[in-house]
Design an enzyme around this catalytic site. Structure first.
Site, short mmCIF file in Angstrom:
data_model
loop_
_atom_site.label_atom_id
_atom_site.label_comp_id
_atom_site.label_asym_id
_atom_site.label_seq_id
_atom_site.Cartn_x
_atom_site.Cartn_y
_atom_site.Cartn_z
CD GLU A 1 25.41 34.39 -4.12
OE1 GLU A 1 26.19 35.34 -4.29
OE2 GLU A 1 24.91 34.11 -3.02
CE LYS B 1 3.38 18.66 -11.36
NZ LYS B 1 3.86 18.13 -12.62
CE1 TYR C 1 9.22 16.78 -17.70
CE2 TYR C 1 9.64 14.90 -19.09
CZ TYR C 1 9.74 16.24 -18.85
OH TYR C 1 10.35 17.06 -19.76
CD GLU D 1 6.47 16.16 -12.06
OE1 GLU D 1 5.28 15.86 -12.31
OE2 GLU D 1 7.05 17.11 -12.62
CB CYS E 1 0.54 21.01 -15.07
SG CYS E 1 0.70 20.43 -16.75
CB CYS F 1 -2.51 21.15 -18.35
SG CYS F 1 -1.73 22.42 -17.36
CG HIS G 1 25.64 37.20 -1.07
ND1 HIS G 1 26.04 35.89 -1.24
CD2 HIS G 1 25.87 37.52 0.23
CE1 HIS G 1 26.49 35.43 -0.08
NE2 HIS G 1 26.40 36.40 0.81
P1 NDP Z 1 8.13 9.54 -19.55
O1 NDP Z 1 8.19 9.27 -21.00
O2 NDP Z 1 8.72 10.78 -18.99
O3 NDP Z 1 8.79 8.31 -18.77
C1 NDP Z 1 8.35 7.00 -18.95
C2 NDP Z 1 9.12 6.16 -17.96
O4 NDP Z 1 8.55 4.86 -17.91
C3 NDP Z 1 10.58 5.98 -18.33
O5 NDP Z 1 11.33 5.98 -17.16
C4 NDP Z 1 10.58 4.60 -18.99
O6 NDP Z 1 11.80 3.94 -18.84
C5 NDP Z 1 9.54 3.88 -18.16
N1 NDP Z 1 8.88 2.77 -18.84
C6 NDP Z 1 8.30 2.77 -20.06
N2 NDP Z 1 7.73 1.56 -20.30
C7 NDP Z 1 7.96 0.80 -19.21
C8 NDP Z 1 7.62 -0.52 -18.85
N3 NDP Z 1 6.92 -1.29 -19.67
N4 NDP Z 1 8.02 -0.98 -17.64
C9 NDP Z 1 8.74 -0.19 -16.80
N5 NDP Z 1 9.06 1.08 -17.08
C10 NDP Z 1 8.69 1.57 -18.27
O7 NDP Z 1 6.58 9.38 -19.20
P2 NDP Z 1 5.70 9.92 -17.99
O8 NDP Z 1 4.56 8.96 -17.94
O9 NDP Z 1 6.51 10.13 -16.77
O10 NDP Z 1 5.21 11.32 -18.51
C11 NDP Z 1 4.55 11.43 -19.77
C12 NDP Z 1 4.79 12.79 -20.38
O11 NDP Z 1 4.03 13.74 -19.66
C13 NDP Z 1 6.22 13.29 -20.31
O12 NDP Z 1 6.98 12.86 -21.39
C14 NDP Z 1 6.05 14.77 -20.28
O13 NDP Z 1 6.03 15.22 -21.60
C15 NDP Z 1 4.70 14.98 -19.65
N6 NDP Z 1 4.84 15.46 -18.25
C16 NDP Z 1 5.51 16.62 -18.01
C17 NDP Z 1 5.63 17.08 -16.70
C18 NDP Z 1 6.39 18.33 -16.43
O14 NDP Z 1 6.61 19.10 -17.36
N7 NDP Z 1 6.82 18.58 -15.19
C19 NDP Z 1 5.05 16.37 -15.58
C20 NDP Z 1 4.42 15.15 -15.96
C21 NDP Z 1 4.31 14.73 -17.25
P3 NDP Z 1 13.06 4.19 -19.83
O15 NDP Z 1 13.67 5.46 -19.40
O16 NDP Z 1 13.91 3.00 -19.58
O17 NDP Z 1 12.47 4.24 -21.21
#
Ligand code: NDP
Length: 453
Positions: free
Chosen positions: A447, A50, A183, A187, A47, A42, A442
């Site tokens: 709102e 970022k 995520y 982002e 976080c 983080c 407002h």
């Molecule tokens: P996520 O689990 O959110 O998303 C993974 C993404 O990668 C999905 O869209 C998935 O597709 C895709 N994917 C998985 N495998 C492949 C592949 N082999 N080829 C192509 N696409 C693939 O993971 P992130 O890495 O974005 O984030 C990890 C974690 O970090 C999050 O789950 C969250 O808990 C945490 N995080 C939280 C944030 C916040 O609170 N703002 C910010 C950043 C991270 P599909 O949907 O089809 O499975």
């Protein structure tokens, strides 16, 4: 000589730091072992940096809109190398603060990578040049080592970056490819695009943010495209060749293109491989440590919190788990983490934030005829003068018989701040009537949540 502690915490990230300091506050003799930088994902590579990059990237829109508000800049632009360098300085500052806080709380910080040699003892290999080994013994041990960003199994995957690598750059390439639709992918696509990088995002499915309310995902998708991000749905990358700065990527459709860098954002996994868990007897399953309600593993004096359990991978959850665990062990309390109704935010442009059930989940749980959907999509006043900007979407899902708000979703300016406050009302069981009887403030975006009919 082997030193003994009441609690040894492995991993100085959000969960580990919280548990260590709280245990020490209860009078326990505590050590925390960290092989990388104190602060964890983080603070060091997640976080915090970022969000700082995000704040910087938002200036693109402020600069573009400035003239409509009578503000004139001459040749204004964002120098991302200055931004990246300043972000690193801030991370350094926070890293020192966390180290100082450990000292002040009486926790002994041990730098190095730890592995188990039996159920009570760990060897710590110093990460300094001398590679010294040290043995430590804990009456209790907490594993809070977090996770790491994964790479796809494709030719040339070592040429791609994961999110950690972005923060190490001195300069961003002109063009980048982002793989994923969760995520991190959403982002970073938005941040990089606003920092002047031409972004192409590959999404293997039909939509962004699978698992989130589809209305939100649609509005985000439209806006990312309006903002110039090239979204390729149902496409993936099958190979990468070349050198950083000049990579040749091939898609599953056989198309080839040249890009400066590739960011993999395809999920994270618990970082358990180097712990030699087999020496401790702790069982892992599907790459994560299995814990019970009290964060206890199958070995009663060994616990795990945070991303290493791969349950709810969010910083505030890990912090609360760490504190609850320390309180329960060292002050005889029986607190529990409240996992119900966890608000979430994606710091995309525009922001997406949500609490409770999505429409699809509400239909599945209650049936289509037993829920009511309220939606409002509009352009906020901030877009009036520039005549551009993202629309907002606010959505409430209500259970018909009880009139309880079971889902509250938003995409738009300040969505995360607004949903954080809505989370209090929804956690208390607010009904649609409670929302309606709240006097509007407002003119605001929020709102709309109390005026929806
Ligand atoms: P996520 O689990 O959110 O998303 C993974 C993404 O990668 C999905 O869209 C998935 O597709 C895709 N994917 C998985 N495998 C492949 C592949 N082999 N080829 C192509 N696409 C693939 O993971 P992130 O890495 O974005 O984030 C990890 C974690 O970090 C999050 O789950 C969250 O808990 C945490 N995080 C939280 C944030 C916040 O609170 N703002 C910010 C950043 C991270 P599909 O949907 O089809 O499975």
């Amino acid at each position: 000589m082997t030193k003994s502690f009441d609690l040894i915490v492995v991993g100085a990230g959000s969960g580990g730091l919280a548990a260590a300091k709280r245990a020490a506050a209860h009078g326990a003799k505590v050590a925390i072992i960290e092989g990388d930088r104190v602060g964890g994902t983080c603070v060091i590579r997640g976080c915090v940096p970022k969000k700082l990059l995000l704040y910087g990237s938002l200036y693109k829109e402020y600069i573009a809109n400035a003239e409509s508000f009578g503000v004139k800049f001459k040749d204004a632009y964002i120098d991302s190398s200055i931004l990246l360098s300043n972000v690193r300085k801030e991370v350094d500052r926070l890293n020192s603060i966390h180290i100082n806080l450990l000292h002040k709380s009486g926790v002994e910080l041990i730098n190095g990578w730890a592995h188990f040699i039996n159920a009570h003892s760990l060897i710590v290999e110093s990460n300094c040049d001398n590679k010294r080994f040290r043995e430590v013994k804990g009456e209790r041990i907490l594993i809070a080592v977090g996770g790491y960003a994964t790479r796809p199994s494709i030719t040339g995957s070592e040429l791609g970056w994961v999110s950690d690598d972005i923060f190490l750059q001195n300069k961003l390439p002109k063009k980048m490819v982002v793989l994923g639709a969760g995520y991190i992918a959403c982002e970073f696509s938005c941040i990089l695009n606003s920092l002047g990088v031409s972004v192409t995002q590959y999404v293997r499915g039909h939509s962004l943010l699978r698992g989130f309310d589809m209305d939100l995902s649609k509005v985000l998708e439209e806006n990312m495209q309006v903002n110039g991000i090239n979204l390729n749905f149902q496409q993936s990358i099958i190979s990468i060749k070349g050198n950083i700065g000049n990579l040749n990527i091939k898609s599953n459709l056989g198309e080839e293109s040249i890009t400066g860098a590739v960011l993999f954002a395809i999920g994270r996994k618990p970082r358990i491989n180097d712990l030699k868990l087999f020496n401790s007897g702790v069982i892992s399953k599907e790459g994560r440590i299995i814990v019970d309600e009290g964060y206890q593993t199958n070995i009663p004096h060994i616990y795990a919190v945070g991303d290493v359990t791969n349950l709810v991978n969010l910083t505030p959850v890990a912090i609360d788990e760490g504190r609850v665990l320390a309180d329960n062990i060292f002050s005889n309390s029986s607190r529990k983490v409240n996992y119900k109704l966890i608000a979430k935010a994606i710091f995309s442009q525009p922001e997406v934030s949500t609490i409770g059930l999505t429409e699809d989940q509400a239909v599945a749980d209650y049936g289509q005829d037993n829920i009511q959907i309220y939606k409002s999509k509009f352009n906020s006043m901030a877009t009036a003068l520039p005549k551009r900007g993202s629309p907002c979407l606010l959505k409430l899902i209500v259970e018909t018989s009880s009139q309880k708000v079971i889902g509250c979703h938003m995409v738009g300016e300040h969505a995360s701040e607004i949903i954080q406050m809505a989370a209090i009302a929804i956690g208390m069981g607010a009904t649609k009537y409670d929302f309606d009887k709240t006097m509007a403030l407002h003119p605001t975006i929020a709102e709309e949540f109390v005026t929806m009919r």
